[in-house]
Design a protein around this motif. Structure first.
Motif, short mmCIF file in Angstrom:
data_model
loop_
_atom_site.label_atom_id
_atom_site.label_comp_id
_atom_site.label_asym_id
_atom_site.label_seq_id
_atom_site.Cartn_x
_atom_site.Cartn_y
_atom_site.Cartn_z
N VAL A 28 18.53 3.22 -13.49
CA VAL A 28 19.79 3.22 -14.23
C VAL A 28 20.97 2.94 -13.31
CG1 VAL A 28 21.34 4.62 -15.63
CG2 VAL A 28 18.88 4.75 -16.01
N ALA A 29 21.02 3.62 -12.16
CA ALA A 29 22.16 3.44 -11.25
C ALA A 29 22.15 2.05 -10.63
CB ALA A 29 22.14 4.51 -10.16
N GLY A 30 20.95 1.53 -10.33
CA GLY A 30 20.87 0.18 -9.77
C GLY A 30 21.38 -0.86 -10.73
N GLN A 31 20.98 -0.75 -11.99
CA GLN A 31 21.44 -1.71 -13.00
C GLN A 31 22.95 -1.59 -13.21
OE1 GLN A 31 18.93 -0.60 -16.27
NE2 GLN A 31 17.21 -1.85 -15.59
N ALA A 32 23.45 -0.34 -13.20
CA ALA A 32 24.89 -0.13 -13.39
C ALA A 32 25.68 -0.70 -12.22
CB ALA A 32 25.18 1.36 -13.55
N ALA A 33 25.18 -0.52 -11.00
CA ALA A 33 25.90 -1.02 -9.83
C ALA A 33 26.01 -2.54 -9.85
CB ALA A 33 25.19 -0.57 -8.55
N VAL A 34 24.92 -3.22 -10.20
CA VAL A 34 24.95 -4.68 -10.26
C VAL A 34 25.86 -5.15 -11.40
CG1 VAL A 34 23.58 -6.75 -10.68
CG2 VAL A 34 22.70 -4.95 -9.18
N LEU A 35 25.75 -4.50 -12.57
CA LEU A 35 26.58 -4.88 -13.72
C LEU A 35 28.07 -4.70 -13.39
CD1 LEU A 35 27.14 -5.47 -16.75
CD2 LEU A 35 26.84 -3.01 -17.15
N ILE A 36 28.42 -3.54 -12.90
CA ILE A 36 29.83 -3.24 -12.67
C ILE A 36 30.42 -4.13 -11.59
CG2 ILE A 36 31.41 -1.46 -11.79
CD1 ILE A 36 29.61 0.60 -13.27
N THR A 37 29.72 -4.29 -10.47
CA THR A 37 30.27 -5.11 -9.38
C THR A 37 30.34 -6.58 -9.76
OG1 THR A 37 28.05 -5.27 -8.36
CG2 THR A 37 29.52 -3.51 -7.58
N THR A 38 29.49 -7.02 -10.69
CA THR A 38 29.57 -8.40 -11.16
C THR A 38 30.76 -8.59 -12.10
OG1 THR A 38 27.17 -8.67 -10.99
CG2 THR A 38 28.35 -10.24 -12.38
N ARG A 39 30.92 -7.65 -13.02
CA ARG A 39 31.98 -7.77 -14.02
C ARG A 39 33.38 -7.59 -13.42
NH1 ARG A 39 30.87 -6.74 -19.32
NH2 ARG A 39 33.07 -7.28 -19.62
N VAL A 40 33.51 -6.74 -12.40
CA VAL A 40 34.86 -6.56 -11.84
C VAL A 40 35.34 -7.83 -11.15
CG1 VAL A 40 34.64 -4.06 -11.56
CG2 VAL A 40 34.03 -5.57 -9.65
N LEU A 41 34.41 -8.69 -10.74
CA LEU A 41 34.83 -9.97 -10.19
C LEU A 41 35.58 -10.78 -11.23
CD1 LEU A 41 31.63 -11.01 -8.18
CD2 LEU A 41 33.82 -10.27 -7.24
N GLU A 42 35.15 -10.68 -12.49
CA GLU A 42 35.86 -11.36 -13.57
C GLU A 42 37.20 -10.71 -13.84
OE1 GLU A 42 33.31 -11.11 -16.92
OE2 GLU A 42 31.65 -12.21 -16.01
N LEU A 43 37.24 -9.38 -13.77
CA LEU A 43 38.45 -8.67 -14.13
C LEU A 43 39.58 -8.89 -13.13
CD1 LEU A 43 36.94 -5.27 -15.32
CD2 LEU A 43 37.67 -7.20 -16.71
N VAL A 44 39.23 -9.10 -11.86
CA VAL A 44 40.27 -9.25 -10.85
C VAL A 44 40.46 -10.70 -10.43
CG1 VAL A 44 39.83 -6.94 -9.96
CG2 VAL A 44 38.71 -8.89 -8.89
N ASP A 45 39.65 -11.62 -10.96
CA ASP A 45 39.77 -13.03 -10.61
C ASP A 45 41.15 -13.53 -11.05
OD1 ASP A 45 39.00 -15.46 -9.59
OD2 ASP A 45 38.17 -16.16 -11.49
N GLY A 46 41.79 -14.26 -10.19
CA GLY A 46 43.11 -14.79 -10.53
C GLY A 46 44.25 -13.91 -10.13
#
Length: 414
Positions: A344-362
């Motif tokens: 669960v934590a591994g999947q969450a870590a990959v999901l969150i760190t991938t999505r925050v790239l979108e949130l802070v892009d630009g």
């Protein structure tokens, strides 16, 4: 400092201050990718390597639950430092895992007194073709050994004060776990420089060439026959796995918190992939419905992972307190909960760190696809940390235990 009582707020305060200090220059240090000598000096100045001493009537140090919390908070600021601290804590209990009567004469007791940082690995090689490290009897007749061989280690070997390693006499049979000074003649360390993530964890390869090992440097033995291994001993790799889960959870929480700070400042990026174009600008980032949806999903993933990890942490803490009275079934229950936390934590870590790239892009100063102000390091670190663990394997083991009441083999490889 290691003599402070468990209920004192001293250690949480020290950890928080160190985490804040590490966060200030985390990006600069990650980009430099140097041997983490300065990071280890900060840990030792804070006294954190001596944190996890055996709980008992003298109430020295803290318990495993508190140690996991320290690893998690440090990892949110700098997961490389969190990883080397996780390996150190697991190795600091090696003598207790191997010998129920050794606590009073454990050579590793000096580690807390000297504030040593430990590195190494006591697991046997996974590949049958790999002979691992080999011990040969010394010719002095004192019961000592010579250590030979080469092995790669995931953390801290470039900066460790002592190495804890497993080796087989003659390369076969039971394995002995020994304590080695990395500065001793015949020990050669090569830093691992080509790492995608966790660049400051101090990974590297160590070669041992006829290194003397005195009888007092032997911490214990691991039987070659898995059925001869005590359930408590097999908690050793489970404990390390859980500590590394806390590193991964720390990465996720650190990335999410930093992304939130940027969004609060009004520097949010475009809508996540798959959503319509963003609505016209409003008074603040908090009014963007797509941003709220994204943070809602990610915060829920982090909360879910934290809940599963906390349950596994409680189970492991109880198992460790049970000591040598721990049974096979109890050990299996702990291992299953830790496996669930890993998945669960591994999947969450990959999901969150991938999505925050979108949130802070630009954001200001970062071009499209740059990952914002250093946010790529969270993704790289999460990927590097979780890559060795296959979630499908853990889920299969959990399913087998749940459906068929089976439990993991009683070997150190967990």
């Amino acid at each position: 400092m290691a003599d402070r009582p468990v209920e004192d707020d001293f250690w949480p305060r020290v950890t928080r201050e160190l985490a804040d200090d590490l966060a200030v220059d985390a990006l600069v240090r990650d980009r430099a990718g140097k041997v983490p000598s300065d990071e280890v000096a900060r840990l030792q100045e804070a006294g954190l390597p001596a944190l996890l001493t055996a709980p008992g009537p003298d109430r020295r140090g803290v318990d495993w639950r508190a140690a996991c919390a320290v690893v998690r908070e440090i990892s949110a600021a700098d997961s490389s430092v969190g990883e080397l601290l996780a390996h150190h804590y697991a190795l600091s209990w090696t003598g207790r895992f191997l010998d129920p009567l050794r606590a009073a004469r454990d050579p590793l007791a000096r580690a807390a007194e000297e504030n040593w940082l430990l590195a190494g690995d006591v697991e046997p090689p996974r590949a049958e073709s790999d002979p691992g490290l080999v011990l040969t009897p010394s010719d002095t007749g004192d019961g000592g050994w010579f250590l030979d061989g080469t092995r790669a280690f995931a953390s801290a070997v470039t900066v460790a004060d002592r190495l804890v390693v497993g080796a087989r006499p003659g390369g076969t049979g039971d394995q002995l776990v020994v304590l080695v000074d990395p500065g001793a003649p015949g020990v050669f360390t090569e830093a691992g420089t080509d790492r995608v993530g966790q660049r400051l964890a101090g990974a590297g390869t160590v070669t041992f060439e006829r290194v003397p090992v005195a009888p007092g440097q032997v911490l214990g033995s691991l039987p070659h026959d898995e059925h001869a291994v005590a359930p408590f001993t097999t908690l050793a790799p489970v404990a390390l796995r859980l500590l590394l889960v806390h590193v991964g959870l720390g990465i996720a929480e650190g990335a999410l918190a930093e992304a939130r700070d940027i969004s609060r400042a009004g520097h949010a990026g475009p809508a996540p992939a798959g959503h319509p174009a963003r609505l016209p600008a409003t008074d603040g980032a908090g009014d963007d419905p797509y941003l709220l949806l994204a943070y809602g999903e990610l915060a829920t993933a982090a909360h879910t992972a934290a809940a599963v990890v906390e349950r596994a942490t409680d189970a492991l803490t109880r198992g460790l307190l049970a000591g040598w009275t721990l049974g096979v079934e109890e050990r299996a229950d702990v291992a299953v909960l830790v496996s669930a936390a890993e998945a669960v934590a591994g999947q969450a870590a990959v999901l969150i760190t991938t999505r925050v790239l979108e949130l802070v892009d630009g954001v200001a100063g970062a071009g499209a696809g740059d990952g914002g102000p250093g946010f790529d390091r969270f993704w790289r670190n999460a990927r590097a940390l979780t890559a060795p663990t296959q979630a499908a394997h853990r889920l299969r083991d959990i399913g087998d235990h749940y459906l068929n009441s089976t439990h993991a083999r009683l070997t150190l490889l967990a």
